[in-house]
Design a protein around this motif. Sequence first.
Motif, PDB file in Angstrom:
ATOM      1  N   ASP A   6      40.662  69.171  61.756  1.00 42.05           N
ATOM      2  CA  ASP A   6      40.631  69.002  63.216  1.00 42.05           C
ATOM      3  C   ASP A   6      42.052  69.219  63.737  1.00 42.05           C
ATOM      4  O   ASP A   6      42.988  68.588  63.231  1.00 42.05           O
ATOM      5  CB  ASP A   6      40.145  67.571  63.534  1.00 42.05           C
ATOM      6  CG  ASP A   6      39.892  67.332  65.012  1.00 42.05           C
ATOM      7  OD1 ASP A   6      40.006  68.285  65.809  1.00 42.05           O
ATOM      8  OD2 ASP A   6      39.582  66.171  65.370  1.00 42.05           O
ATOM      9  N   THR A  26      43.767  61.911  62.582  1.00 39.68           N
ATOM     10  CA  THR A  26      44.446  62.779  63.540  1.00 39.68           C
ATOM     11  C   THR A  26      45.450  61.959  64.349  1.00 39.68           C
ATOM     12  O   THR A  26      45.319  60.746  64.488  1.00 39.68           O
ATOM     13  CB  THR A  26      43.463  63.417  64.536  1.00 39.68           C
ATOM     14  OG1 THR A  26      42.890  62.386  65.353  1.00 39.68           O
ATOM     15  CG2 THR A  26      42.353  64.179  63.832  1.00 39.68           C
ATOM     16  N   GLU A  80      47.223  68.060  68.674  1.00 45.02           N
ATOM     17  CA  GLU A  80      46.537  67.248  67.663  1.00 45.02           C
ATOM     18  C   GLU A  80      46.885  67.745  66.271  1.00 45.02           C
ATOM     19  O   GLU A  80      46.669  68.913  65.945  1.00 45.02           O
ATOM     20  CB  GLU A  80      45.016  67.330  67.867  1.00 45.02           C
ATOM     21  CG  GLU A  80      44.224  66.597  66.793  1.00 45.02           C
ATOM     22  CD  GLU A  80      42.715  66.710  66.982  1.00 45.02           C
ATOM     23  OE1 GLU A  80      42.255  67.742  67.519  1.00 45.02           O
ATOM     24  OE2 GLU A  80      42.001  65.780  66.587  1.00 45.02           O
ATOM     25  N   HIS A 101      41.677  59.603  65.109  1.00 45.83           N
ATOM     26  CA  HIS A 101      40.480  59.160  64.388  1.00 45.83           C
ATOM     27  C   HIS A 101      40.539  59.693  62.966  1.00 45.83           C
ATOM     28  O   HIS A 101      41.172  60.732  62.714  1.00 45.83           O
ATOM     29  CB  HIS A 101      39.214  59.675  65.088  1.00 45.83           C
ATOM     30  CG  HIS A 101      39.224  61.169  65.299  1.00 45.83           C
ATOM     31  ND1 HIS A 101      38.764  62.044  64.352  1.00 45.83           N
ATOM     32  CD2 HIS A 101      39.676  61.928  66.327  1.00 45.83           C
ATOM     33  CE1 HIS A 101      38.918  63.289  64.796  1.00 45.83           C
ATOM     34  NE2 HIS A 101      39.481  63.255  65.994  1.00 45.83           N
ATOM     35  N   HIS A 154      34.602  62.702  62.866  1.00 45.25           N
ATOM     36  CA  HIS A 154      35.030  61.436  63.457  1.00 45.25           C
ATOM     37  C   HIS A 154      34.580  60.316  62.543  1.00 45.25           C
ATOM     38  O   HIS A 154      33.397  60.048  62.427  1.00 45.25           O
ATOM     39  CB  HIS A 154      34.415  61.225  64.856  1.00 45.25           C
ATOM     40  CG  HIS A 154      35.007  62.126  65.888  1.00 45.25           C
ATOM     41  ND1 HIS A 154      34.306  63.166  66.435  1.00 45.25           N
ATOM     42  CD2 HIS A 154      36.228  62.164  66.455  1.00 45.25           C
ATOM     43  CE1 HIS A 154      35.083  63.806  67.305  1.00 45.25           C
ATOM     44  NE2 HIS A 154      36.254  63.221  67.337  1.00 45.25           N
ATOM     45  N   GLU A 170      46.636  62.604  68.121  1.00 48.71           N
ATOM     46  CA  GLU A 170      46.338  63.549  69.193  1.00 48.71           C
ATOM     47  C   GLU A 170      46.617  63.017  70.600  1.00 48.71           C
ATOM     48  O   GLU A 170      45.696  62.782  71.377  1.00 48.71           O
ATOM     49  CB  GLU A 170      44.895  64.057  69.086  1.00 48.71           C
ATOM     50  CG  GLU A 170      43.816  63.014  68.877  1.00 48.71           C
ATOM     51  CD  GLU A 170      42.430  63.663  68.793  1.00 48.71           C
ATOM     52  OE1 GLU A 170      42.050  64.379  69.732  1.00 48.71           O
ATOM     53  OE2 GLU A 170      41.743  63.434  67.774  1.00 48.71           O
TER      54      GLU A 170
HETATM   55 ZN    ZN Z   1      40.223  64.904  67.018  1.00 47.96          ZN
END
Ligand code: ZN
Length: 361
Positions: free
Chosen positions: A232, A323, A339, A296, A303, A325
């Motif tokens: 991510d 992450t 992020e 997260h 997630h 972000e």
């Molecule tokens: Zn994210």
Amino acid sequence: MLFKKRVELVRLKMEERGLPALLVSHLPNIFYLTGFTGSSAWLLLTGKHSVLFTDFRYFAQAEEQAPFCEIARLELSPAPALFHQIKNILKDKGLSSLAVEETYLTLQEFNKLKEHGETTLTLIPCSGVVEDIRVKKDKEEIECIATAARLADAALKETLPLLKPGVSEREIAAELEYRLRRAGAAGIAFSTIVASGPRSALPHGLADTRKISEQELIMIDFGAVWEGYCSDMTRTFVLGEPTPQQEKIHRVVCQAREIALQAIKPGEQVKAVDAAVRRYFAEEGFGHAFGHGLGHGVGIEVHERPTLSPKGTELLAEGMVFTVEPGLYLAGQGGVRIEDLVVLQSQGPRLLTSSSRELLI
Ligand code: ZN
Ligand code: ZN
């Protein structure tokens, strides 16, 4: 070996919580514990037994992917066969109570499990038994997530030269996803976000038909999947010369990122890291413009735990992958989010994403 070890860790958790049997219904948990990648399965764990239930479509696959499990074949009819089979197995083993994953089991399944047949089962709703273990990644998992992140870095690098005025957000998403696939990714981790101009103020603005132009913010948030693990990452760009305001919010977001990375260490409270960033944004006069959590966990799901937010209760620990972000969103104008994905090591966070954070392309 890997999966057996994970199942043993779950058994220890079950013992701690006084749970004689656990029915795992959440597929990412089943994948974590067995390696099974099919779309339909249930895993019954007792102190000694691991029984993986699946149907005709996946039977051979289950035998191959999860050889250490007893594979039970779910028949198409009668419909409640699963519940019947589970009850019979528990009865054989002299067990009358079963823990279920309250976050994932449907009410219908819960009722069927409780009511079917003559024997009555005591169902114990519980949560976090598998997730408590999943939250810290082992070496193999970190390698998979790092590979997914590398594929995303490479795909973004190849896509950036294609960003020109008149290209639509959806075309950018398509180019990015195509390059991820070509690089070997199994797929995308979630629907790619490409949000340009005023739409960049939407934290989760999915790619639309809008065409990008110069001097506007373009936010791209996407991830790859590699061997069942996600990445991510978000970057924000401007084509041509950025305005002073765009440069300012980008600079503040980058500084917030630095503050977060400095605050992240094993033993730290997730909400303290989130608060450090929120405090800095408020000092800069942007207290109102950061409406989501700071980060997260990322792993089999994009997630997962830990949740870095004002509500988060966990402590950061070595082996967690999550992450960072920070983002600022100004309605009607646009937004900037940066992020990165990090793995927490004893000395602090190690970055898994390496794409340039420069605003200008
Ligand atoms: Zn994210
Ligand atoms: Zn993201």
